[in-house]
Scaffold this motif. Sequence first.
Motif, PDB file in Angstrom:
ATOM      1  N   SER A 440      12.208  -0.449  15.029  1.00 37.39           N
ATOM      2  CA  SER A 440      11.331  -1.541  14.608  1.00 37.39           C
ATOM      3  C   SER A 440       9.979  -1.032  14.120  1.00 37.39           C
ATOM      4  O   SER A 440       9.258  -1.748  13.425  1.00 37.39           O
ATOM      5  N   MET A 441       9.638   0.223  14.471  1.00 36.57           N
ATOM      6  CA  MET A 441       8.372   0.804  14.042  1.00 36.57           C
ATOM      7  C   MET A 441       8.507   1.581  12.740  1.00 36.57           C
ATOM      8  O   MET A 441       7.518   2.104  12.228  1.00 36.57           O
ATOM      9  N   TYR A 442       9.738   1.709  12.233  1.00 38.10           N
ATOM     10  CA  TYR A 442       9.936   2.383  10.957  1.00 38.10           C
ATOM     11  C   TYR A 442       9.281   1.572   9.850  1.00 38.10           C
ATOM     12  O   TYR A 442       9.283   0.342   9.864  1.00 38.10           O
ATOM     13  N   GLN A 443       8.728   2.275   8.873  1.00 40.17           N
ATOM     14  CA  GLN A 443       8.108   1.620   7.735  1.00 40.17           C
ATOM     15  C   GLN A 443       9.025   1.717   6.529  1.00 40.17           C
ATOM     16  O   GLN A 443       9.725   2.712   6.347  1.00 40.17           O
ATOM     17  N   PRO A 444       9.030   0.686   5.659  1.00 40.90           N
ATOM     18  CA  PRO A 444       9.803   0.793   4.413  1.00 40.90           C
ATOM     19  C   PRO A 444       9.322   1.972   3.589  1.00 40.90           C
ATOM     20  O   PRO A 444       8.191   2.441   3.752  1.00 40.90           O
ATOM     21  N   GLY A 445      10.180   2.433   2.692  1.00 43.81           N
ATOM     22  CA  GLY A 445       9.848   3.614   1.894  1.00 43.81           C
ATOM     23  C   GLY A 445       8.536   3.497   1.174  1.00 43.81           C
ATOM     24  O   GLY A 445       7.759   4.439   1.087  1.00 43.81           O
ATOM     25  N   GLU A 446       8.226   2.273   0.641  1.00 44.56           N
ATOM     26  CA  GLU A 446       7.003   2.150  -0.142  1.00 44.56           C
ATOM     27  C   GLU A 446       5.758   2.234   0.729  1.00 44.56           C
ATOM     28  O   GLU A 446       4.676   2.535   0.249  1.00 44.56           O
ATOM     29  N   ASP A 447       5.911   1.999   2.058  1.00 42.97           N
ATOM     30  CA  ASP A 447       4.747   2.024   2.929  1.00 42.97           C
ATOM     31  C   ASP A 447       4.371   3.427   3.371  1.00 42.97           C
ATOM     32  O   ASP A 447       3.312   3.630   3.945  1.00 42.97           O
ATOM     33  N   VAL A 448       5.253   4.392   3.181  1.00 45.46           N
ATOM     34  CA  VAL A 448       4.930   5.763   3.541  1.00 45.46           C
ATOM     35  C   VAL A 448       4.884   6.634   2.297  1.00 45.46           C
ATOM     36  O   VAL A 448       5.096   7.825   2.341  1.00 45.46           O
ATOM     37  N   ASP A 449       4.571   6.023   1.167  1.00 47.33           N
ATOM     38  CA  ASP A 449       4.518   6.748  -0.095  1.00 47.33           C
ATOM     39  C   ASP A 449       3.333   7.702  -0.083  1.00 47.33           C
ATOM     40  O   ASP A 449       2.182   7.269   0.038  1.00 47.33           O
ATOM     41  N   PRO A 450       3.540   9.031  -0.177  1.00 53.84           N
ATOM     42  CA  PRO A 450       2.438   9.982  -0.141  1.00 53.84           C
ATOM     43  C   PRO A 450       1.432   9.775  -1.254  1.00 53.84           C
ATOM     44  O   PRO A 450       0.290  10.204  -1.145  1.00 53.84           O
ATOM     45  N   ALA A 451       1.819   9.132  -2.358  1.00 49.81           N
ATOM     46  CA  ALA A 451       0.894   8.949  -3.467  1.00 49.81           C
ATOM     47  C   ALA A 451      -0.289   8.078  -3.069  1.00 49.81           C
ATOM     48  O   ALA A 451      -1.321   8.075  -3.738  1.00 49.81           O
ATOM     49  N   ARG A 452      -0.156   7.335  -1.955  1.00 47.46           N
ATOM     50  CA  ARG A 452      -1.222   6.455  -1.526  1.00 47.46           C
ATOM     51  C   ARG A 452      -2.210   7.168  -0.626  1.00 47.46           C
ATOM     52  O   ARG A 452      -3.187   6.579  -0.177  1.00 47.46           O
TER      53      ARG A 452
END
Length: 650
Positions: A440-452
């Motif tokens: 439940s603590m996993y983030q969607p791929g876009e939320d851990v995008d290194p570009a941010r």
Amino acid sequence: MGVEYIYFVQTNTLDRRNRTLTIEAHNESFSSRVVIHEKCRYSVHPENSDWTCFEQTASLDVKSFFGFESNVEKIAMKQYSQNISKGKEIIEYFIEELRKEGMTWVPRWQEPEPSPSSKPKLTITHADKMGNDSGEDSERERCSTGESQEMQLGASAYNILAVEKVNLSDENNKVEAEYIKRCLGDLTPLQESRLIQLKKWVAELQKGKVPSDTCLLRFLRARDFNIEKAREMLSHSLIWRKKNQIDKTMNQYQAPQVLQDYFPGGWHHQDKESRPLYLLRLGQMDVKGLVKSVGEEGLLKHTLHICEEGLRLTEEATATQGRPITTWTLLVDLEGLNMRHLWRPGIRTLLKIIEIVEANYPETMSCVLIIRAPRVFPILWTLVSTFIDDNTRSKFLFYGGNDYQGTGGLVDYMPKENIPDFLGGECKTIVQEGGLVPKSMYQPGEDVDPARHHLPLSDQSIYRSISLARGQVHEVMIQIEETGAVICWDFDVMKNDVCFSVLRTRIPLTPRPDPPQSPSGAMGVIDAVMGSDDQHRSAIDKTWREGHDYFRVEPQLVCHDGESIQGSHVTSHTGTYLLQWRYHESTQHTSPLDIIDSITAPKAKIMFYYETLSSADYRGSMTSLQSCQSGFSSLSSNTNKSATSSCPSR
């Protein structure tokens, strides 16, 4: 390279006037893939004209190596370091040959009388033993040459004679003896001289803003007090800190809740020398869970914060103890380490973090105590040790089983009263025990995008997140251009059940274009549920027959809520391959009411990662393992089954 000979072009330049010999070489063979440029330089020692300095530098540029250019460069660096001693053996051989010929002294070259027609000659003679006036000096040259032999990869070499020489007799350049003893430790006059030179150069570069003497010494020690190499290393680090706003980021850093709860590491009193001690229970770390929760950047920031905290604690210890304490001790507990830690994305993240820390926080650890190392540890160490600096690697101490207990164990490095309770001691510790990170603590791929983030470790996000309703399918289309290439995948089922298959089509397919958006900006609900849009419809035509138009190269696998699946497939044909996920339904429904039920039915959700390895890379890769479901020791009940794979034994 698989050939008997590799050809190099070498240029030798003897400058008699400045008493230098420069040898430069570059490869002619395989230059389209790898370019190697090596430079050796003999010069007069700046403080003793009877000694010879020998500098050896090399650059390696891997232009194309199947996507593993960075790894090849690091492996080549290690191999080059191991072979560099051969240069000393060659020098000693020819010095001995000269002795056999009775040549133990060569007169220094004298400036000839000016002549309009005279031109300098670029020839090599026995005068490359410059600076030696006796047989004893020849022996001294040989020893000095061997001791000062160094190499540097991937960076330009500086002229050591171009550094302004500091006169230690000048009162303005002396470092107060009491200050050295209290804050820096014992320094030889030469080391003190190098510190002053580096400090002066940084002051000119930084416009008066100079790092502390302790910081400068760390970079000097990391490069064995070679002023130019230390200067270059420090320069790159200062640029890195400024570019990524490290000081600002670390001042504002606050560990995410998932790291506070599940990162099994923390500071724990001091060792026997009053150095700060950090405990890391690596065997209890859920690497995959942490990467999927905070991303590569989250782990990197946390690691940098630990390094910065270590520097602050060493400064406090120095002030408290009244003597220099510039390093801290790391104790790594490996109980629970198993094959799940060889998870490929996790290893990749670890290696990149090591690379950044090694380049910017050199000589910060006094020793690394590895305890309770299991049988699988040598595999992990083989993968990681190549990327660790030789000086740092020499500080590792290993204990298998219960060898850390008793004489010769931890009691030799830390006070008995500070040994933590989970290692059989009496000291309580606040270090977290780790454990599985809840999905439940996993983030969607876009939320851990290194570009941010400001500290990019990779050019793209590792994971993608998709949802599937009833009747929907998601496919990844992969074009294979060589047989023997390996397709690797890793995914977690976040919600409900899915069916996973690997397919190959008889004829190559072309990727579908993105579907046009409707005027409202969204597909109709019924269309989305039934899988009418291209993004949720299989590329396999309904008229195609399995075994004729397409082939199932991996048996279909039913994956349940909460499971983690890893696998790989060695391709036997070129063409189009499909990684396919379908919403899993235990029974077939034919009633029209099922359409209405499917609108409100909960969707399945997965997070997935995949990559393709060339055949050559796979054969040499220990991380391309056969398919297996990841587990976390005995803590996970969902990860004890076996996934299927067609990977042959290698």
